[in-house]
Design a protein around this motif. Structure first.
Motif, PDB file in Angstrom:
ATOM      1  N   ASP A  61       0.815  -1.216   0.000  1.00 47.18           N
ATOM      2  CA  ASP A  61       0.000   0.000   0.000  1.00 47.18           C
ATOM      3  C   ASP A  61       0.849   1.268   0.000  1.00 47.18           C
ATOM      4  O   ASP A  61       0.460   2.291  -0.561  1.00 47.18           O
ATOM      5  N   LYS A  62       2.020   1.213   0.616  1.00 45.66           N
ATOM      6  CA  LYS A  62       2.914   2.375   0.625  1.00 45.66           C
ATOM      7  C   LYS A  62       3.455   2.634  -0.789  1.00 45.66           C
ATOM      8  O   LYS A  62       3.519   3.784  -1.238  1.00 45.66           O
ATOM      9  N   ALA A  63       3.804   1.561  -1.497  1.00 42.28           N
ATOM     10  CA  ALA A  63       4.272   1.707  -2.879  1.00 42.28           C
ATOM     11  C   ALA A  63       3.154   2.246  -3.762  1.00 42.28           C
ATOM     12  O   ALA A  63       3.377   3.141  -4.593  1.00 42.28           O
ATOM     13  N   ILE A  64       1.942   1.728  -3.568  1.00 44.11           N
ATOM     14  CA  ILE A  64       0.795   2.187  -4.355  1.00 44.11           C
ATOM     15  C   ILE A  64       0.501   3.653  -4.071  1.00 44.11           C
ATOM     16  O   ILE A  64       0.177   4.419  -4.987  1.00 44.11           O
ATOM     17  N   ALA A  65       0.639   4.068  -2.817  1.00 39.44           N
ATOM     18  CA  ALA A  65       0.367   5.468  -2.463  1.00 39.44           C
ATOM     19  C   ALA A  65       1.303   6.410  -3.207  1.00 39.44           C
ATOM     20  O   ALA A  65       0.884   7.479  -3.676  1.00 39.44           O
ATOM     21  N   GLY A  66       2.566   6.039  -3.327  1.00 30.94           N
ATOM     22  CA  GLY A  66       3.518   6.864  -4.071  1.00 30.94           C
ATOM     23  C   GLY A  66       3.163   6.961  -5.536  1.00 30.94           C
ATOM     24  O   GLY A  66       3.250   8.035  -6.150  1.00 30.94           O
ATOM     25  N   VAL A  67       2.734   5.855  -6.110  1.00 31.71           N
ATOM     26  CA  VAL A  67       2.340   5.837  -7.518  1.00 31.71           C
ATOM     27  C   VAL A  67       1.034   6.617  -7.708  1.00 31.71           C
ATOM     28  O   VAL A  67       0.871   7.319  -8.705  1.00 31.71           O
ATOM     29  N   ALA A  68       0.133   6.510  -6.746  1.00 30.03           N
ATOM     30  CA  ALA A  68      -1.154   7.211  -6.848  1.00 30.03           C
ATOM     31  C   ALA A  68      -0.954   8.721  -6.960  1.00 30.03           C
ATOM     32  O   ALA A  68      -1.696   9.396  -7.672  1.00 30.03           O
ATOM     33  N   LEU A 107      12.697   0.886  -9.090  1.00 27.37           N
ATOM     34  CA  LEU A 107      12.935   0.281 -10.405  1.00 27.37           C
ATOM     35  C   LEU A 107      11.815  -0.690 -10.774  1.00 27.37           C
ATOM     36  O   LEU A 107      11.393  -0.754 -11.932  1.00 27.37           O
ATOM     37  N   ALA A 108      11.336  -1.438  -9.791  1.00 26.71           N
ATOM     38  CA  ALA A 108      10.263  -2.395 -10.043  1.00 26.71           C
ATOM     39  C   ALA A 108       8.954  -1.686 -10.388  1.00 26.71           C
ATOM     40  O   ALA A 108       8.094  -2.256 -11.053  1.00 26.71           O
ATOM     41  N   ILE A 109       8.804  -0.450  -9.959  1.00 27.07           N
ATOM     42  CA  ILE A 109       7.595   0.332 -10.246  1.00 27.07           C
ATOM     43  C   ILE A 109       7.654   0.941 -11.647  1.00 27.07           C
ATOM     44  O   ILE A 109       6.636   1.016 -12.345  1.00 27.07           O
TER      45      ILE A 109
END
Length: 166
Positions: A61-68, A107-109
């Motif tokens: 969810d933290k990774a998704i929040a950054g992308v959001a 990088l994975a994002i």
């Protein structure tokens, strides 16, 4: 493993199954003292090694929040973000390393985000890659355009190759 009912330490595994597309193992257990049954789920804990040297658990969810944030105002749904988060976590788990450096998460994002929305990709990349000037944006846009042209050429070659074979 402690029994959640009587806290006895002697439990036995009755059944094990792979769950979450290989991301975890589900075990059905029985307590040898009270004979009650319960289920456990085992999952490899991914740890992120921060630049400061500290580690913390990977939180999708933290990774998704950054992308959001990069996708704000773009035609990207929450389902798209959830799929991207799952893809990123799968990529990180597939590396087989229990500890991932923070820059590897970024990088994975980048690749799945580029496929999802190029504008959001540029926004995310500008922060992740620490763009300093408009030239950094121009260079990244040129790279995007070149890869798009390569993709179109490959698609055209595949189509015309199919037509020549028929």
């Amino acid at each position: 493993m402690h029994c959640p009912f009587c806290q006895h330490t002697d439990t036995r595994v009755l059944d094990s199954r792979v769950a979450d597309e290989g991301g975890s193992i589900r075990r059905r257990r029985a307590c040898s003292a009270c004979e009650k049954r319960f289920t456990t789920t085992e999952q490899m804990q991914l740890m992120v090694l921060k630049r400061s040297g500290t580690t913390e658990p990977f939180v999708r969810d933290k990774a998704i929040a950054g992308v959001a944030k990069a996708c704000k105002g773009r035609p990207v749904s929450t389902d798209d973000l959830a799929r991207l988060g799952q893809s990123v976590e799968h990529t990180l788990r597939a590396s087989g390393c229990p500890e991932i450096e923070a820059h590897q998460v970024g990088l994975a994002i980048l690749e799945p985000l580029k496929a999802l929305d190029e504008v959001a990709y540029l926004r995310f990349a500008s922060v992740y890659k620490a763009f300093d000037s408009a030239d950094d944006f121009a260079a990244e846009i040129a790279t995007l355009m070149a890869s798009a042209a390569d993709g179109e050429l490959a698609e055209h070659t595949a189509r015309t190759g199919d037509q020549h074979q028929n």
